[in-house]
Motif scaffolding. Structure first.
Motif, PDB file in Angstrom:
ATOM      1  N   SER A   9       0.840  -1.202   0.000  1.00 39.46           N
ATOM      2  CA  SER A   9       0.000   0.000   0.000  1.00 39.46           C
ATOM      3  C   SER A   9       0.874   1.251   0.000  1.00 39.46           C
ATOM      4  CB  SER A   9      -0.902   0.012   1.232  1.00 39.46           C
ATOM      5  OG  SER A   9      -1.771  -1.096   1.230  1.00 39.46           O
ATOM      6  N   GLY A  10       0.538   2.199  -0.873  1.00 37.78           N
ATOM      7  CA  GLY A  10       1.282   3.447  -0.960  1.00 37.78           C
ATOM      8  C   GLY A  10       2.454   3.417  -1.909  1.00 37.78           C
ATOM      9  N   ALA A  11       2.845   2.229  -2.375  1.00 40.93           N
ATOM     10  CA  ALA A  11       3.953   2.132  -3.319  1.00 40.93           C
ATOM     11  C   ALA A  11       3.510   2.614  -4.691  1.00 40.93           C
ATOM     12  CB  ALA A  11       4.457   0.701  -3.412  1.00 40.93           C
ATOM     13  N   GLN A  12       4.459   3.145  -5.466  1.00 37.55           N
ATOM     14  CA  GLN A  12       4.158   3.568  -6.822  1.00 37.55           C
ATOM     15  C   GLN A  12       5.454   3.662  -7.617  1.00 37.55           C
ATOM     16  OE1 GLN A  12       2.447   7.614  -6.214  1.00 37.55           O
ATOM     17  NE2 GLN A  12       4.231   8.340  -7.352  1.00 37.55           N
ATOM     18  N   GLY A  13       5.291   3.789  -8.924  1.00 37.96           N
ATOM     19  CA  GLY A  13       6.449   3.950  -9.792  1.00 37.96           C
ATOM     20  C   GLY A  13       7.124   2.639 -10.140  1.00 37.96           C
ATOM     21  N   VAL A  14       8.101   2.736 -11.036  1.00 31.94           N
ATOM     22  CA  VAL A  14       8.847   1.559 -11.479  1.00 31.94           C
ATOM     23  C   VAL A  14      10.065   1.389 -10.589  1.00 31.94           C
ATOM     24  CG1 VAL A  14      10.047   0.451 -13.384  1.00 31.94           C
ATOM     25  CG2 VAL A  14       8.066   1.916 -13.853  1.00 31.94           C
ATOM     26  N   VAL A  15      10.190   0.197 -10.021  1.00 31.63           N
ATOM     27  CA  VAL A  15      11.328  -0.123  -9.170  1.00 31.63           C
ATOM     28  C   VAL A  15      11.892  -1.480  -9.585  1.00 31.63           C
ATOM     29  CG1 VAL A  15      10.514   1.227  -7.201  1.00 31.63           C
ATOM     30  CG2 VAL A  15       9.853  -1.185  -7.403  1.00 31.63           C
ATOM     31  N   VAL A  16      13.120  -1.727  -9.183  1.00 33.96           N
ATOM     32  CA  VAL A  16      13.761  -3.016  -9.409  1.00 33.96           C
ATOM     33  C   VAL A  16      13.964  -3.676  -8.055  1.00 33.96           C
ATOM     34  CG1 VAL A  16      15.892  -4.150 -10.159  1.00 33.96           C
ATOM     35  CG2 VAL A  16      14.859  -2.363 -11.569  1.00 33.96           C
ATOM     36  N   VAL A  17      13.491  -4.914  -7.926  1.00 35.67           N
ATOM     37  CA  VAL A  17      13.554  -5.641  -6.659  1.00 35.67           C
ATOM     38  C   VAL A  17      14.437  -6.864  -6.839  1.00 35.67           C
ATOM     39  CG1 VAL A  17      12.218  -6.736  -4.830  1.00 35.67           C
ATOM     40  CG2 VAL A  17      11.210  -4.853  -6.149  1.00 35.67           C
ATOM     41  N   VAL A  18      15.636  -6.822  -6.283  1.00 39.39           N
ATOM     42  CA  VAL A  18      16.585  -7.937  -6.377  1.00 39.39           C
ATOM     43  C   VAL A  18      17.404  -8.006  -5.089  1.00 39.39           C
ATOM     44  CG1 VAL A  18      16.859  -8.101  -8.895  1.00 39.39           C
ATOM     45  CG2 VAL A  18      18.157  -6.402  -7.632  1.00 39.39           C
ATOM     46  N   ALA A  19      17.721  -9.231  -4.688  1.00 35.98           N
ATOM     47  CA  ALA A  19      18.581  -9.472  -3.523  1.00 35.98           C
ATOM     48  C   ALA A  19      18.109  -8.718  -2.289  1.00 35.98           C
ATOM     49  CB  ALA A  19      20.029  -9.109  -3.853  1.00 35.98           C
ATOM     50  N   GLY A  20      16.800  -8.635  -2.119  1.00 33.02           N
ATOM     51  CA  GLY A  20      16.233  -8.002  -0.942  1.00 33.02           C
ATOM     52  C   GLY A  20      16.201  -6.491  -0.970  1.00 33.02           C
ATOM     53  N   ALA A  21      16.720  -5.878  -2.023  1.00 32.12           N
ATOM     54  CA  ALA A  21      16.778  -4.418  -2.121  1.00 32.12           C
ATOM     55  C   ALA A  21      15.765  -3.909  -3.138  1.00 32.12           C
ATOM     56  CB  ALA A  21      18.175  -3.957  -2.507  1.00 32.12           C
ATOM     57  N   VAL A  22      15.268  -2.696  -2.893  1.00 31.14           N
ATOM     58  CA  VAL A  22      14.346  -2.028  -3.813  1.00 31.14           C
ATOM     59  C   VAL A  22      15.066  -0.796  -4.366  1.00 31.14           C
ATOM     60  CG1 VAL A  22      12.082  -0.955  -4.093  1.00 31.14           C
ATOM     61  CG2 VAL A  22      12.396  -2.785  -2.404  1.00 31.14           C
ATOM     62  N   HIS A  23      15.241  -0.766  -5.690  1.00 30.70           N
ATOM     63  CA  HIS A  23      15.952   0.327  -6.352  1.00 30.70           C
ATOM     64  C   HIS A  23      14.981   1.124  -7.226  1.00 30.70           C
ATOM     65  CE1 HIS A  23      19.921  -1.577  -5.507  1.00 30.70           C
ATOM     66  NE2 HIS A  23      19.269  -2.710  -5.709  1.00 30.70           N
ATOM     67  N   ALA A  24      15.072   2.435  -7.188  1.00 30.57           N
ATOM     68  CA  ALA A  24      14.285   3.270  -8.091  1.00 30.57           C
ATOM     69  C   ALA A  24      14.838   3.146  -9.506  1.00 30.57           C
ATOM     70  CB  ALA A  24      14.329   4.723  -7.635  1.00 30.57           C
ATOM     71  N   ALA A  25      13.950   3.190 -10.489  1.00 26.82           N
ATOM     72  CA  ALA A  25      14.355   2.988 -11.883  1.00 26.82           C
ATOM     73  C   ALA A  25      15.410   3.986 -12.342  1.00 26.82           C
ATOM     74  CB  ALA A  25      13.133   3.068 -12.795  1.00 26.82           C
ATOM     75  N   VAL A  26      15.319   5.226 -11.888  1.00 23.52           N
ATOM     76  CA  VAL A  26      16.253   6.251 -12.347  1.00 23.52           C
ATOM     77  C   VAL A  26      17.656   6.030 -11.797  1.00 23.52           C
ATOM     78  CG1 VAL A  26      15.826   7.897 -10.469  1.00 23.52           C
ATOM     79  CG2 VAL A  26      16.528   8.733 -12.725  1.00 23.52           C
ATOM     80  N   ASP A  27      17.766   5.310 -10.679  1.00 24.76           N
ATOM     81  CA  ASP A  27      19.054   5.151 -10.015  1.00 24.76           C
ATOM     82  C   ASP A  27      19.735   3.815 -10.272  1.00 24.76           C
ATOM     83  OD1 ASP A  27      18.656   7.638  -8.653  1.00 24.76           O
ATOM     84  OD2 ASP A  27      17.337   6.602  -7.237  1.00 24.76           O
ATOM     85  N   VAL A  28      18.986   2.769 -10.520  1.00 30.61           N
ATOM     86  CA  VAL A  28      19.534   1.417 -10.526  1.00 30.61           C
ATOM     87  C   VAL A  28      20.499   1.195 -11.685  1.00 30.61           C
ATOM     88  CG1 VAL A  28      17.657   0.394 -11.909  1.00 30.61           C
ATOM     89  CG2 VAL A  28      18.900  -1.009 -10.238  1.00 30.61           C
TER      90      VAL A  28
END
Length: 313
Positions: free
Chosen positions: A145-164
């Motif tokens: 709940s409250g999450a939005q946008g494109v993210v990358v989820v790997v190895a337990g970490a959540v990365h924002a698309a612009v940064d990953v």
């Protein structure tokens, strides 16, 4: 908090997460994109009983990712996000070009629901495959709940698309967010966000060409010791529309290469400077003769330049 009452759509595009090898001990000599997304979901017992839908959008080794898959994927993500009964979308993808696809989707969609992209460094047949846990974590994020946008989820970490960006060739924690740091983590089925979820204004899908050859041709050249302008001039001869130079340090470019890039710019080719360094940004100056791509890595600068050439001012 995870929303388990609404549907999460899992879109498959191939990659190592769907790869297989003849030997379970072989984590290198495998063939990517062999298993369908439904098989990947069924291999994770913790996903049983959740309101999931699966759809195979493509089946590709992500090193071969192209515009046609990008367009199809963006259309399918947008379609499902528009459904009131869908909480979020998960996309399984190869690691090689994951950061490019993630950035592309964020720029064209800027979704107000979560799009959790995930991948694996080991094939599905590995003795210790990382794909199942990554997929479970991505579903967790997509239902947060409250999450939005494109993210990358790997190895337990959540990365924002612009940064990953992919920063290691083999390790399971191959991805980093550079100076920005990870957006959050997934721990024991719970998502913790340490900063704001990705936001932005969507460029839209109406500008995306159907045919591959209708997309702007943008190439990347690298500045290095002994660099010349030969590749730049060759690119101009074949009608390239944009060039990104992976420059040294804070955007410095070999004199011979810079001369050719300035010639290209005078001919109407859009030229941007990024950095070949793994971290940091190119700090622009008022007297720059070649514009800075800011914090964008060379591959993301290329995606951004393609999109800017596609969309009218």
């Amino acid at each position: 908090m995870q929303n388990t009452s609404r549907t999460i759509v899992v879109l498959g595009t191939g990659g190592t997460i769907a790869g297989t090898a003849a030997d379970a001990a072989d984590n290198v000599g495998y063939t990517a994109a062999q298993l369908g997304v439904e098989s990947l979901v069924k291999a994770v017992p913790a996903l049983a009983g959740l309101p999931l839908e699966c759809e195979q959008v493509a089946q590709a080794d992500s090193k071969d990712m192209g515009f046609a898959i990008w367009r199809s994927l963006a259309l399918r993500v947008a379609h499902h996000l528009a459904r009131d009964d869908v909480a979020g979308v998960v996309v399984t993808h190869g690691t090689d070009t994951l950061e490019e696809t993630a950035y592309f989707l964020q720029r064209v969609l800027a979704p107000t629901k979560p799009v959790a992209m995930t991948a694996a460094m080991r094939p599905a047949t590995s003795l210790n495959a990382d794909g199942p846990q990554n997929l479970l974590d991505a579903v967790t994020v997509a239902g947060t709940s409250g999450a939005q946008g494109v993210v990358v989820v790997v190895a337990g970490a959540v990365h924002a698309a612009v940064d990953v960006r992919k920063a290691h060739t083999y390790r399971l924690d191959a991805f980093t967010s550079g100076d920005a740091g990870v957006l959050g983590v997934v721990e024991e089925g719970r998502t913790t966000a340490w900063r704001a979820w990705p936001q932005g204004e969507a460029l839209g899908l109406q500008w995306l060409p159907v045919e591959d050859d209708a997309w702007p041709q943008v190439e990347i050249v690298t500045s290095h010791a002994g660099a010349s302008g030969a590749l730049v001039r060759a690119a101009c001869e074949i009608g390239v529309q944009g060039l990104v130079v992976a420059a040294t340090g804070n955007g410095t470019v070999h004199a011979a290469l810079e001369a050719a890039l300035l010639e290209a710019q005078d001919q109407g080719v859009t030229v941007w400077r990024s950095s070949r360094c793994g971290n940091g940004r190119v700090i622009g100056r008022a007297d720059d003769v070649l514009p800075s791509a800011g914090e964008l890595t060379p591959v993301k600068a290329r995606v951004e330049l393609i999109l800017q050439l596609l969309t009218p001012c």
